[in-house]
Each structure stands twice: as structure tokens, then as C-alpha cells.
Design a protein around this motif. Structure first.
Motif, PDB file in Angstrom:
ATOM      1  N   ALA A   1       0.834  -1.210   0.000  1.00 43.93           N
ATOM      2  CA  ALA A   1       0.000   0.000   0.000  1.00 43.93           C
ATOM      3  C   ALA A   1       0.866   1.256   0.000  1.00 43.93           C
ATOM      4  O   ALA A   1       0.583   2.217  -0.740  1.00 43.93           O
ATOM      5  N   ASN A   2       1.928   1.271   0.806  1.00 45.78           N
ATOM      6  CA  ASN A   2       2.837   2.425   0.834  1.00 45.78           C
ATOM      7  C   ASN A   2       3.546   2.609  -0.504  1.00 45.78           C
ATOM      8  O   ASN A   2       3.702   3.735  -0.986  1.00 45.78           O
ATOM      9  N   HIS A   3       3.962   1.514  -1.121  1.00 47.15           N
ATOM     10  CA  HIS A   3       4.616   1.579  -2.429  1.00 47.15           C
ATOM     11  C   HIS A   3       3.676   2.167  -3.481  1.00 47.15           C
ATOM     12  O   HIS A   3       4.057   3.054  -4.258  1.00 47.15           O
ATOM     13  N   ARG A   4       2.443   1.697  -3.493  1.00 49.84           N
ATOM     14  CA  ARG A   4       1.468   2.209  -4.463  1.00 49.84           C
ATOM     15  C   ARG A   4       1.173   3.685  -4.233  1.00 49.84           C
ATOM     16  O   ARG A   4       1.022   4.454  -5.192  1.00 49.84           O
ATOM     17  N   ALA A   5       1.108   4.100  -2.979  1.00 54.02           N
ATOM     18  CA  ALA A   5       0.855   5.516  -2.668  1.00 54.02           C
ATOM     19  C   ALA A   5       2.019   6.376  -3.165  1.00 54.02           C
ATOM     20  O   ALA A   5       1.809   7.465  -3.712  1.00 54.02           O
ATOM     21  N   ARG A   6       3.249   5.893  -2.988  1.00 51.79           N
ATOM     22  CA  ARG A   6       4.411   6.641  -3.475  1.00 51.79           C
ATOM     23  C   ARG A   6       4.394   6.739  -4.998  1.00 51.79           C
ATOM     24  O   ARG A   6       4.709   7.796  -5.558  1.00 51.79           O
ATOM     25  N   ARG A   7       4.028   5.660  -5.681  1.00 51.86           N
ATOM     26  CA  ARG A   7       3.962   5.671  -7.157  1.00 51.86           C
ATOM     27  C   ARG A   7       2.910   6.646  -7.639  1.00 51.86           C
ATOM     28  O   ARG A   7       3.118   7.353  -8.630  1.00 51.86           O
ATOM     29  N   ARG A   8       1.756   6.682  -6.946  1.00 53.87           N
ATOM     30  CA  ARG A   8       0.714   7.636  -7.338  1.00 53.87           C
ATOM     31  C   ARG A   8       1.167   9.072  -7.129  1.00 53.87           C
ATOM     32  O   ARG A   8       0.896   9.954  -7.941  1.00 53.87           O
ATOM     33  N   ALA A   9       1.893   9.311  -6.043  1.00 55.64           N
ATOM     34  CA  ALA A   9       2.385  10.672  -5.756  1.00 55.64           C
ATOM     35  C   ALA A   9       3.394  11.124  -6.803  1.00 55.64           C
ATOM     36  O   ALA A   9       3.407  12.287  -7.206  1.00 55.64           O
ATOM     37  N   VAL A  10       4.254  10.227  -7.258  1.00 57.76           N
ATOM     38  CA  VAL A  10       5.263  10.556  -8.277  1.00 57.76           C
ATOM     39  C   VAL A  10       4.601  10.782  -9.633  1.00 57.76           C
ATOM     40  O   VAL A  10       5.012  11.655 -10.410  1.00 57.76           O
ATOM     41  N   ALA A  11       3.539  10.034  -9.929  1.00 54.13           N
ATOM     42  CA  ALA A  11       2.850  10.125 -11.225  1.00 54.13           C
ATOM     43  C   ALA A  11       2.083  11.434 -11.386  1.00 54.13           C
ATOM     44  O   ALA A  11       1.777  11.825 -12.507  1.00 54.13           O
ATOM     45  N   ARG A  12       1.822  12.096 -10.323  1.00 51.96           N
ATOM     46  CA  ARG A  12       1.048  13.360 -10.410  1.00 51.96           C
ATOM     47  C   ARG A  12       1.837  14.483 -10.905  1.00 51.96           C
ATOM     48  O   ARG A  12       2.809  14.863 -11.046  1.00 51.96           O
TER      49      ARG A  12
END
Length: 182
Positions: free
Chosen positions: A171-182
Motif C-alpha cells: 500500500a505504501n509503495h502504491r501511494a508513493r507511485r501515485r504521488a510521483v505520477a502526479r
């Protein structure tokens, strides 16, 4: 069966693994084959059909020790578990020739009685050696699991690290990926 008093960590793992079969952790009840595998991994005999329900009841008793509000309550509950099949402690030589304390179980003890005695003795050893603060709730959001931390450092955070810890890491990894993609 002779339960070593000084080596409580192995019994604590039995307790943690048993409590980890709870629907509060897994989302569903453990199937009988999984329970047999868990017991075999800890050198217990395979449960029969009548044992499965008794083991589920025992799981609730073990969880109650881990959720106890006070050290005195934990000791009282763990003592009841140890008394299921445990007899008076004996002093025997271990394989290296050193004297060690053991709790023998009754000759005709049931699987559930032996399991309760091993867990009870282990949880009493944990309270004595490391304190009541080693009984904890899982730190994973949404998990209702509890565990006993017998690790040297005392930093365990999850009831089932490979399940709850992994879920949180993903979950933390996915949240970081979403934050970078923005």
C-alpha cells in the motif's frame, strides 16, 4: 511431552501462529489442512475432526491472554492454559548435560491439552522474562490481530509479518507511485 521452561520463544511462536489463524487476521477461518500444517510445523500430531473445534476455542483463550489489560490478568490466564495438561515442573538434564526445568504433560494428554500447556508455559515465560508490554495489537490498519513479541529487540509490529507487513508495504509503495505520477 516435556516442555522446556527456559525456551519460551518456540512456544510463543506456536501461540502467534495459532492466533494468526483467526478470521480477524485472515479474513476467513483457517481450513483443517492449514491447521494440520501449522501443528506439524511445530512438531505436534495431526488434529482429528473433534480437535478442530477445541483448537478454535483454545485460540480464543490464547488471544485473551495477549489482550489482557494487566500483567496479573495475563499470568492468571496463561496459568490456566499451562494447567490443561501440564504437571508439576521437574528438573532434568538437557542433551548437553545441563540441568533444566521442564513441565511434563500428563501421559494421556489430548492434543489440545498439550498445545494449551506449551502455549501457557511459553506465555508465562515471556511475561517473566520480557514483561506484559510484549503483548501487542497488530499495527496494520484494518487488522484485528494480536501477537506476543519474543524477539530480542522487541520491535515487532505485525501479527503476521508476511501478511500484514507485506500488505502495508504494498500500500505504501502504491501511494508513493501515485504521488510521483502526479
Amino acid at each position: 511431552m516435556l516442555i522446556p521452561i527456559a525456551d519460551y520463544a518456540a512456544g510463543v511462536e506456536v501461540a502467534n501462529d495459532l492466533v494468526g489463524t483467526s478470521p480477524d487476521v485472515r479474513g476467513s477461518e483457517a481450513i483443517p489442512g492449514e491447521l494440520a500444517d501449522l501443528l506439524a510445523a511445530h512438531d505436534f500430531r495431526a488434529p482429528d475432526a473433534a480437535d478442530a473445534e477445541k483448537i478454535r476455542f483454545l485460540r480464543g483463550e490464547v488471544r485473551a491472554v495477549m489482550e489482557s489489560a494487566t500483567e496479573d490478568e495475563a499470568v492468571e490466564r496463561a496459568s490456566l492454559l499451562a494447567g490443561h495438561a501440564g504437571l508439576a515442573p521437574v528438573l532434568r538434564r538437557d542433551p548437553s548435560g545441563r540441568w533444566q526445568w521442564y513441565v511434563p504433560t500428563a501421559r494421556d494428554a489430548s492434543l489440545v491439552g498439550e498445545l494449551a500447556a506449551v502455549i501457557g508455559v511459553a506465555l508465562l515465560g515471556l511475561v517473566r522474562a520480557l514483561g506484559h508490554g510484549r503483548f501487542r495489537a497488530c499495527a496494520a490498519p484494518g487488522c484485528g490481530g494480536v501477537f506476543a513479541d519474543a524477539s530480542r529487540a522487541g520491535r515487532r509490529r505485525y501479527c503476521t509479518p508476511e501478511l500484514c507487513g507485506n500488505r502495508l508495504n504494498v500500500a505504501n509503495h502504491r501511494a508513493r507511485r501515485r504521488a510521483v505520477a502526479r
